[in-house]
Design an enzyme around this catalytic site. Sequence first.
Site, mmCIF file in Angstrom:
data_model
loop_
_atom_site.group_PDB
_atom_site.id
_atom_site.type_symbol
_atom_site.label_atom_id
_atom_site.label_comp_id
_atom_site.label_asym_id
_atom_site.label_seq_id
_atom_site.Cartn_x
_atom_site.Cartn_y
_atom_site.Cartn_z
ATOM 1 N N HIS A 1 -9.344 1.141 4.983
ATOM 2 C CA HIS A 1 -7.912 1.230 5.798
ATOM 3 C C HIS A 1 -7.939 2.138 6.809
ATOM 4 O O HIS A 1 -9.061 3.251 6.981
ATOM 5 C CB HIS A 1 -7.041 2.044 4.653
ATOM 6 C CG HIS A 1 -5.683 2.106 5.346
ATOM 7 N ND1 HIS A 1 -5.157 2.872 6.277
ATOM 8 C CD2 HIS A 1 -4.724 0.985 5.031
ATOM 9 C CE1 HIS A 1 -4.103 2.565 6.465
ATOM 10 N NE2 HIS A 1 -3.672 1.442 5.926
ATOM 11 N N GLU B 1 -6.498 4.680 8.186
ATOM 12 C CA GLU B 1 -6.332 6.086 7.858
ATOM 13 C C GLU B 1 -7.703 6.388 7.288
ATOM 14 O O GLU B 1 -8.055 7.852 7.499
ATOM 15 C CB GLU B 1 -5.180 6.203 6.807
ATOM 16 C CG GLU B 1 -3.946 6.148 7.784
ATOM 17 C CD GLU B 1 -2.851 5.503 6.687
ATOM 18 O OE1 GLU B 1 -2.916 5.410 5.576
ATOM 19 O OE2 GLU B 1 -1.901 4.930 7.578
ATOM 20 N N GLY C 1 2.994 -0.995 4.221
ATOM 21 C CA GLY C 1 2.937 0.372 4.079
ATOM 22 C C GLY C 1 4.191 0.856 3.859
ATOM 23 O O GLY C 1 4.699 0.540 2.662
ATOM 24 N N GLY C 2 4.907 1.306 4.675
ATOM 25 C CA GLY C 2 6.440 1.922 4.422
ATOM 26 C C GLY C 2 7.434 1.088 3.695
ATOM 27 O O GLY C 2 8.022 1.340 2.761
ATOM 28 N N GLU D 1 -5.342 -5.173 10.540
ATOM 29 C CA GLU D 1 -4.118 -4.166 10.776
ATOM 30 C C GLU D 1 -4.554 -3.314 12.070
ATOM 31 O O GLU D 1 -5.475 -2.661 12.167
ATOM 32 C CB GLU D 1 -4.129 -3.055 9.736
ATOM 33 C CG GLU D 1 -3.813 -3.685 8.239
ATOM 34 C CD GLU D 1 -3.673 -2.719 7.290
ATOM 35 O OE1 GLU D 1 -2.334 -2.867 6.941
ATOM 36 O OE2 GLU D 1 -4.329 -1.627 7.153
ATOM 37 N N GLY E 1 2.625 2.073 10.876
ATOM 38 C CA GLY E 1 3.774 3.070 10.661
ATOM 39 C C GLY E 1 4.208 3.672 12.024
ATOM 40 O O GLY E 1 4.705 4.553 12.134
ATOM 41 N N ASN F 1 0.958 -1.280 0.000
ATOM 42 C CA ASN F 1 -0.177 -0.018 0.016
ATOM 43 C C ASN F 1 0.745 1.239 0.164
ATOM 44 O O ASN F 1 1.644 1.576 1.055
ATOM 45 C CB ASN F 1 -0.835 -0.313 1.243
ATOM 46 C CG ASN F 1 -1.667 1.170 1.375
ATOM 47 O OD1 ASN F 1 -1.901 1.994 0.417
ATOM 48 N ND2 ASN F 1 -2.356 1.329 2.722
ATOM 49 N N TRP F 2 1.035 1.841 -1.110
ATOM 50 C CA TRP F 2 1.908 3.108 -1.443
ATOM 51 C C TRP F 2 1.369 4.149 -0.660
ATOM 52 O O TRP F 2 2.226 5.310 -0.532
ATOM 53 C CB TRP F 2 2.229 3.205 -2.811
ATOM 54 C CG TRP F 2 2.877 2.196 -3.501
ATOM 55 C CD1 TRP F 2 3.588 0.874 -2.876
ATOM 56 C CD2 TRP F 2 3.309 2.105 -4.770
ATOM 57 N NE1 TRP F 2 3.703 0.277 -3.952
ATOM 58 C CE2 TRP F 2 3.789 0.789 -5.084
ATOM 59 C CE3 TRP F 2 3.022 2.914 -6.085
ATOM 60 C CZ2 TRP F 2 4.458 0.583 -6.506
ATOM 61 C CZ3 TRP F 2 3.435 2.779 -7.214
ATOM 62 C CH2 TRP F 2 4.070 1.372 -7.379
ATOM 63 N N LYS F 3 0.201 4.474 -0.335
ATOM 64 C CA LYS F 3 -0.322 5.482 0.323
ATOM 65 C C LYS F 3 -0.172 6.667 -0.565
ATOM 66 O O LYS F 3 -0.101 6.571 -1.703
ATOM 67 C CB LYS F 3 0.007 5.568 1.725
ATOM 68 C CG LYS F 3 -0.176 4.473 2.625
ATOM 69 C CD LYS F 3 -0.005 4.704 3.994
ATOM 70 C CE LYS F 3 -0.129 3.298 4.768
ATOM 71 N NZ LYS F 3 0.053 3.399 6.177
ATOM 72 N N SER G 1 3.495 -2.109 10.239
ATOM 73 C CA SER G 1 4.930 -2.263 10.501
ATOM 74 C C SER G 1 5.643 -3.375 9.896
ATOM 75 O O SER G 1 6.565 -4.142 10.631
ATOM 76 C CB SER G 1 5.286 -2.114 11.815
ATOM 77 O OG SER G 1 4.840 -0.528 12.112
HETATM 78 P P1 PGA Z 1 2.929 0.100 7.502
HETATM 79 O O1 PGA Z 1 1.293 0.524 7.036
HETATM 80 O O2 PGA Z 1 3.383 -0.997 6.860
HETATM 81 O O3 PGA Z 1 3.704 1.389 7.246
HETATM 82 O O4 PGA Z 1 2.814 0.200 9.027
HETATM 83 C C1 PGA Z 1 0.488 -0.618 6.797
HETATM 84 C C2 PGA Z 1 -0.810 -0.190 6.419
HETATM 85 O O5 PGA Z 1 -1.033 0.938 6.677
HETATM 86 O O6 PGA Z 1 -1.402 -0.757 5.264
#
Ligand code: PGA
Length: 257
Positions: free
Chosen positions: A99, A101, A238-239, A171, A177, A13-15, A217
Amino acid sequence: MSENTRVPMAAGNWKMNLGRDSARKLVDELRNLSYSLESVQILVAPPALLLPLVADWVSGSRVMVAAQNMHWEARGAFTGELSASMVREAGATHVILGHSERRHVFGESDDWIRRKVGAALAADLVPILCVGEKLEEREAGRTLDVVGRQLSIALDGVGADDGAKIVVAYEPVWAIGTGKTATPADAREVHAFVRRSLAETWDGETAGRAHILYGGSVKPSNIAGLIAEPDIDGTLVGGASLTAEQFVPIVKSSMKR
Ligand code: PGA
């Protein structure tokens, strides 16, 4: 429950990250990797503007493309939104919905997410339905209540045929994050609960076919412990999905032994 036939998935997930050039570099590496690694499904969720480009770059390979969000209505006066058919037309086969966010920064409700799941399935998009508790909910011992509520509302009205296609991503909000990962044992309990809930919603066979990913994470150093869990069918990253240096080892370690 039937034998596990789920091919593990590594989803990035590149956000709101990566421009055209860095995206191209990463996608080229993933495309090459996908030819030699049939036992893992690789998926990327770029920012919406890059969807058609990324879909074009991966065409003919086994890399799949997801949108990060969509609206439930087919068309209309919804400034800034995309419909399921637009997402489909842009080349995505999957869409991330709910998600954390979207839920907690942009205020999406369980009811919106339910509508989005229905609209995605109707447009032949696979929903990647995210669920997860906040830190205070975990500390109050309410994790399974929260996840159970999010699942039952989002999946209300979804039949078993569609159920087998669904991807659920557990999640925990406190792990996204933050560098804090749920331990494999923390994740095991929730993943087993999600699988049981899906079996109650439909039946054991359908629940046994649905994928349940872990996210929060995930990095090269913790993927092995997570993927070893029987009910963890892959990860939503994500990251660490933003560079080949980090994401390629995660993809390679996503094979089930
Ligand atoms: P993260 O994000 O790996 O940076 O913790 C995961 C996500 O939000 O899908």
